[in-house]
Every structure is written in structure tokens, then in C-alpha cells.
Design a protein around this motif. Structure first.
Motif, PDB file in Angstrom:
ATOM      1  N   THR A   6       0.819  -1.211   0.000  1.00 17.52           N
ATOM      2  CA  THR A   6       0.000   0.000   0.000  1.00 17.52           C
ATOM      3  C   THR A   6       0.854   1.264   0.000  1.00 17.52           C
ATOM      4  N   SER A   7       2.156   1.102  -0.302  1.00 21.10           N
ATOM      5  CA  SER A   7       3.032   2.267  -0.301  1.00 21.10           C
ATOM      6  C   SER A   7       2.758   3.149  -1.514  1.00 21.10           C
ATOM      7  N   PHE A   8       3.096   4.433  -1.379  1.00 26.66           N
ATOM      8  CA  PHE A   8       2.914   5.338  -2.513  1.00 26.66           C
ATOM      9  C   PHE A   8       4.140   5.249  -3.410  1.00 26.66           C
ATOM     10  N   THR A   9       4.239   4.116  -4.111  1.00 22.37           N
ATOM     11  CA  THR A   9       5.325   3.866  -5.060  1.00 22.37           C
ATOM     12  C   THR A   9       4.678   3.286  -6.311  1.00 22.37           C
ATOM     13  N   ALA A  10       5.445   3.183  -7.371  1.00 18.38           N
ATOM     14  CA  ALA A  10       4.896   2.612  -8.600  1.00 18.38           C
ATOM     15  C   ALA A  10       4.361   1.205  -8.319  1.00 18.38           C
ATOM     16  N   ASP A  11       5.117   0.405  -7.564  1.00 15.94           N
ATOM     17  CA  ASP A  11       4.673  -0.961  -7.255  1.00 15.94           C
ATOM     18  C   ASP A  11       3.410  -0.968  -6.398  1.00 15.94           C
ATOM     19  N   GLY A  12       3.365  -0.052  -5.429  1.00 18.92           N
ATOM     20  CA  GLY A  12       2.196   0.041  -4.555  1.00 18.92           C
ATOM     21  C   GLY A  12       0.945   0.362  -5.346  1.00 18.92           C
ATOM     22  N   ILE A  13       1.075   1.299  -6.282  1.00 20.11           N
ATOM     23  CA  ILE A  13      -0.083   1.708  -7.076  1.00 20.11           C
ATOM     24  C   ILE A  13      -0.480   0.595  -8.048  1.00 20.11           C
ATOM     25  N   LEU A  14       0.521  -0.081  -8.612  1.00 24.70           N
ATOM     26  CA  LEU A  14       0.209  -1.209  -9.503  1.00 24.70           C
ATOM     27  C   LEU A  14      -0.554  -2.285  -8.739  1.00 24.70           C
ATOM     28  N   SER A  15      -0.163  -2.530  -7.488  1.00 20.64           N
ATOM     29  CA  SER A  15      -0.866  -3.576  -6.751  1.00 20.64           C
ATOM     30  C   SER A  15      -2.271  -3.113  -6.361  1.00 20.64           C
ATOM     31  N   LEU A  16      -2.425  -1.786  -6.161  1.00 18.22           N
ATOM     32  CA  LEU A  16      -3.762  -1.240  -5.907  1.00 18.22           C
ATOM     33  C   LEU A  16      -4.660  -1.437  -7.135  1.00 18.22           C
ATOM     34  N   LEU A  17      -4.103  -1.158  -8.318  1.00 22.70           N
ATOM     35  CA  LEU A  17      -4.874  -1.338  -9.561  1.00 22.70           C
ATOM     36  C   LEU A  17      -5.276  -2.803  -9.713  1.00 22.70           C
ATOM     37  N   ARG A  18      -4.310  -3.683  -9.441  1.00 19.25           N
ATOM     38  CA  ARG A  18      -4.598  -5.122  -9.554  1.00 19.25           C
ATOM     39  C   ARG A  18      -5.714  -5.525  -8.600  1.00 19.25           C
ATOM     40  N   SER A  19      -5.660  -4.980  -7.365  1.00 17.76           N
ATOM     41  CA  SER A  19      -6.665  -5.345  -6.361  1.00 17.76           C
ATOM     42  C   SER A  19      -8.057  -4.865  -6.784  1.00 17.76           C
ATOM     43  N   LYS A  20      -8.112  -3.885  -7.686  1.00  9.90           N
ATOM     44  CA  LYS A  20      -9.406  -3.411  -8.180  1.00  9.90           C
ATOM     45  C   LYS A  20      -9.789  -4.108  -9.482  1.00  9.90           C
ATOM     46  N   GLY A  21      -9.057  -5.149  -9.795  1.00  9.36           N
ATOM     47  CA  GLY A  21      -9.394  -5.951 -10.964  1.00  9.36           C
ATOM     48  C   GLY A  21      -8.926  -5.371 -12.284  1.00  9.36           C
ATOM     49  N   MET A  22      -7.997  -4.388 -12.211  1.00  5.89           N
ATOM     50  CA  MET A  22      -7.503  -3.807 -13.459  1.00  5.89           C
ATOM     51  C   MET A  22      -6.236  -4.519 -13.903  1.00  5.89           C
ATOM     52  N   ARG A  23      -6.089  -4.566 -15.213  1.00  9.03           N
ATOM     53  CA  ARG A  23      -4.912  -5.220 -15.757  1.00  9.03           C
ATOM     54  C   ARG A  23      -3.712  -4.287 -15.685  1.00  9.03           C
ATOM     55  N   VAL A  24      -2.574  -4.836 -15.290  1.00  7.87           N
ATOM     56  CA  VAL A  24      -1.354  -4.040 -15.275  1.00  7.87           C
ATOM     57  C   VAL A  24      -0.593  -4.334 -16.557  1.00  7.87           C
ATOM     58  N   THR A  25      -0.793  -3.457 -17.526  1.00 12.61           N
ATOM     59  CA  THR A  25      -0.149  -3.653 -18.826  1.00 12.61           C
ATOM     60  C   THR A  25       1.218  -2.981 -18.819  1.00 12.61           C
ATOM     61  N   ARG A  26       2.011  -3.262 -19.855  1.00  6.95           N
ATOM     62  CA  ARG A  26       3.324  -2.631 -19.974  1.00  6.95           C
ATOM     63  C   ARG A  26       3.179  -1.124 -20.087  1.00  6.95           C
TER      64      ARG A  26
END
Ligand SMILES: [Zn+2]
Ligand SMILES: [Zn+2]
Length: 164
Positions: A6-26
Motif C-alpha cells: 500500500t506504499s505510494f510507489t509505482a509498485d504500490g499503485i500497480l498492486s492497488l490497480l490489480r486489487s481493483k481488478g484492473m490489468r497491469v499492462t506494460r
């Protein structure tokens, strides 16, 4: 179960997007990386150019546009008013505060490194008008030190006070 990042980093935000069912594309990954590398607010075109994904490929403009609408809606980025025709975005880390100093000459944008100058005013406004959840965007416009300095090559003008 692993704890979500849940950190405010690129990885944290990507995992937030994933948790909302969004695809993490390139493309999405590249756009986030560009936002985290940015030292000042970026327009969509600048973001697109800086979001280079492997092999010199750029995400398409529509992808950048939709991604920024999405992130804006999630309060992960906000728009910064630079008095230019297009929108500029920067990250909106909840642990930081964003007020800016903008040079109208060279376009430099400085994030103020001081307590918010209108924090007290905001509290008073909330009290006086019964508003809650007040937010503000604060930009000061002017000429930076370099743009205010006279050009080095300028001929010296008469010095000393001219008393007539
Ligand atoms: Zn300047
Ligand atoms: Zn402020």
C-alpha cells in the motif's frame, strides 16, 4: 495471504490497480514509472514520450489519456494549473503537500518546500462557511531568478543615480 503493497510507489499503485481488478499492462507500468521519475508536472504528450516501454515503444495517446483519467479519479494524481492550454499532471502523494511556484518565462515549476501558506485560511474558511473536506491548488506565477537576471551580454548602462 500476502499483505498488499500500500506504499505510494509505482509498485504500490500497480498492486492497488490489480486489487481493483484492473490489468497491469506494460503501458500502464511505463506511465507510472514516468510519473515517479518526473521532477515537474507533465502534459499527456510529455508523459507519452517519457513512458517509453521496452524497445523504444511508446504507449498510445489514448492509453495515456485514459490512464490519467483513471488515476485522477483515484486521487493518485492531480492536475496542476500552469495557465497553459493543455492539462499537466503530477503525483499526489497523500503524505505530501503540493503548492507551486511557476516561471512564466521558462516554464520552470518549483514545488514549494515550506508549510502551506494558506493552511490557516483554509481552516477559517471551513469554519466560517461550514465547508468540510476543503482542498486547494495554489500556484504563484512570476519570473524565476535566472529569467529575472539581465542577460550577461547586455552592454553596461550608465551606473550611478541620475539626478537631474
Ligand atoms: Zn524562468
Ligand atoms: Zn497549500
Amino acid at each position: 495471504m500476502t499483505q498488499p503493497d500500500t506504499s505510494f510507489t509505482a509498485d504500490g499503485i500497480l498492486s492497488l490497480l490489480r486489487s481493483k481488478g484492473m490489468r497491469v499492462t506494460r503501458s500502464r507500468r511505463g506511465i507510472l514509472k514516468a510519473l515517479f521519475n518526473a521532477t515537474s508536472p507533465l502534459s499527456l504528450v510529455e508523459l507519452q514520450k517519457q513512458a517509453e516501454i521496452e524497445g523504444g515503444v511508446l504507449p498510445d495517446y489514448a492509453t495515456v489519456f485514459r490512464m490519467m483519467i483513471l488515476l485522477d479519479g483515484m486521487d493518485i494524481v492531480h492536475k496542476v494549473n500552469l495557465k497553459r492550454s493543455c492539462s499537466y499532471y503530477e503525483l499526489s502523494d497523500p503524505s505530501r503537500h503540493y503548492d507551486h511556484l511557476v516561471c512564466v518565462e521558462c516554464g520552470k515549476v518549483i514545488l514549494l518546500d515550506m508549510p502551506c501558506p494558506v493552511a490557516e485560511t483554509e481552516k477559517q474558511l471551513a469554519q466560517q462557511y461550514g465547508f468540510t473536506g476543503l482542498k486547494h491548488s495554489l500556484e504563484f506565477f512570476g519570473r524565476c531568478a535566472e529569467c529575472s537576471a539581465p542577460p550577461a551580454s547586455a552592454p553596461e548602462t550608465a551606473s550611478g543615480p541620475a539626478i537631474v
